[in-house]
Design an enzyme around this catalytic site. Sequence first.
Site, PDB file in Angstrom:
ATOM      1  N   SER A 142       0.865  -1.195   0.000  1.00  0.00           N
ATOM      2  CA  SER A 142       0.000   0.000   0.000  1.00  0.00           C
ATOM      3  C   SER A 142       0.889   1.228   0.000  1.00  0.00           C
ATOM      4  CB  SER A 142      -0.867   0.003   1.267  1.00  0.00           C
ATOM      5  OG  SER A 142      -1.487   1.264   1.446  1.00  0.00           O
ATOM      6  N   TYR A 188      -2.609  -1.186  10.400  1.00  0.00           N
ATOM      7  CA  TYR A 188      -2.465  -1.438   8.955  1.00  0.00           C
ATOM      8  C   TYR A 188      -1.145  -0.851   8.454  1.00  0.00           C
ATOM      9  CZ  TYR A 188      -3.991  -1.289   3.985  1.00  0.00           C
ATOM     10  OH  TYR A 188      -4.124  -1.433   2.627  1.00  0.00           O
TER      11      TYR A 188
HETATM   12  C1  BGC Z   1      -6.263   1.500   2.027  1.00  0.00           C
HETATM   13  C2  BGC Z   1      -7.482   2.323   1.686  1.00  0.00           C
HETATM   14  C3  BGC Z   1      -7.077   3.769   1.461  1.00  0.00           C
HETATM   15  C4  BGC Z   1      -5.945   3.847   0.477  1.00  0.00           C
HETATM   16  C5  BGC Z   1      -5.436   5.268   0.264  1.00  0.00           C
HETATM   17  C6  BGC Z   1      -5.221   1.678   0.981  1.00  0.00           C
HETATM   18  O1  BGC Z   1      -4.111   0.914   1.288  1.00  0.00           O
HETATM   19  O2  BGC Z   1      -6.625   0.141   2.096  1.00  0.00           O
HETATM   20  O3  BGC Z   1      -8.409   2.240   2.731  1.00  0.00           O
HETATM   21  O4  BGC Z   1      -8.178   4.507   0.941  1.00  0.00           O
HETATM   22  O5  BGC Z   1      -4.872   3.045   0.898  1.00  0.00           O
HETATM   23  O6  BGC Z   1      -5.221   5.931   1.459  1.00  0.00           O
END
Ligand code: BGC
Length: 255
Positions: free
Chosen positions: A143, A156
Site C-alpha cells: 500500500s 495497517y
Molecule cells: C487502504 C485504503 C485507502 C488507500 C489510500 C489503501 O491501502 O486500504 O483504505 O483509501 O490506501 O489511502
Amino acid sequence: MALTGKVAIVTGGSLGIGAGIVRRLAREGAAVALDYHTHSGDADAIADELKAQGAKVLVVQADVSQVASVQNLVAQTVTAFGRLDILVNNAGIEEPTPFLDVTEASFDRQIAVDLKGAYFAAQAAARQMHNQGGGGCIINISSVHEELPMVGNAVYCAAKGGLRMLTRTLATELAKDGIRIVNIGPGAVATPINAATLNDPQRKQALLAEIPLGRIGEPTDIANLVAWLASDEASYITGTTIFVDGGLMVYAGSL
Ligand code: BGC
C-alpha cells in the site's frame, strides 16, 4: 501471452484487486490458483468465467493467517499444476480505529493477515521454487501506507511497513535462487476494503482531492503491473516497491 506455461497463486483472489489480478494472469496464459477465504461464490464465478475462456484455474480455500493453511495452498497448487512460478500476496484487511482504542484482538487479526500471512506464504512458495529450481517471482500487494502515515490506521500502516522491509530483506536472501520479490503500493482503489469511504460522497471527494490524476484506481491498474512484474521483461527488478497511486504519494495538497 507473457506468462504461458507459468503457474501462479493469488491470495484473496475472489474480490477487488485480487480478482483483477487473477483475470489478468489467466489472460496472459498462466495457470492460476485462486485462493479465497470466505467468498466461495465469487471465487467459483470467476473460475467458471475464466475456464469458459480456456484458462486453467484452481479454486482453493485458505486462511492466510494460518501457516498450515498457506502450506496446503502451495501443496494443492503444485499437485494440480506441477510447479509454482508466481506468488501474489494480495489478501489483506484493515480495521481503521483511533490508536487509543485499538484492541489486542484487532491488532492480532490485521498483523496475522497482512504481514504474517504474506511472510509464510512467501516461505512456502520460496521453498517450492528453491526445490524445483529455475527461480520465481513473489509480488506483495502492499500500500502507499507502507511509507505514508494514515491517521487512525496505525496497525495497517505497521503491517504494510513490515511488508516493505520483508521484501527488501527477502530480495537479498532469495536472489541466489533466482527468486525476485517486489511490492506494489496501490493508492485508493475501488474495492470492498474502502467501500465505506467511497460510499460517502464527502469522504470520497476529500480523497479525490488528494489524487493528482483525479480518479480512484481500478483493480486493472494494479493487475497490469502484476502481469508485467511477473514476466521476464521485469527480470532485473527485485527488492523494491512500485507505487500505483495516481500521484497520491507525492502530492503536497494545498501547497
Ligand atoms: C487502504 C485504503 C485507502 C488507500 C489510500 C489503501 O491501502 O486500504 O483504505 O483509501 O490506501 O489511502
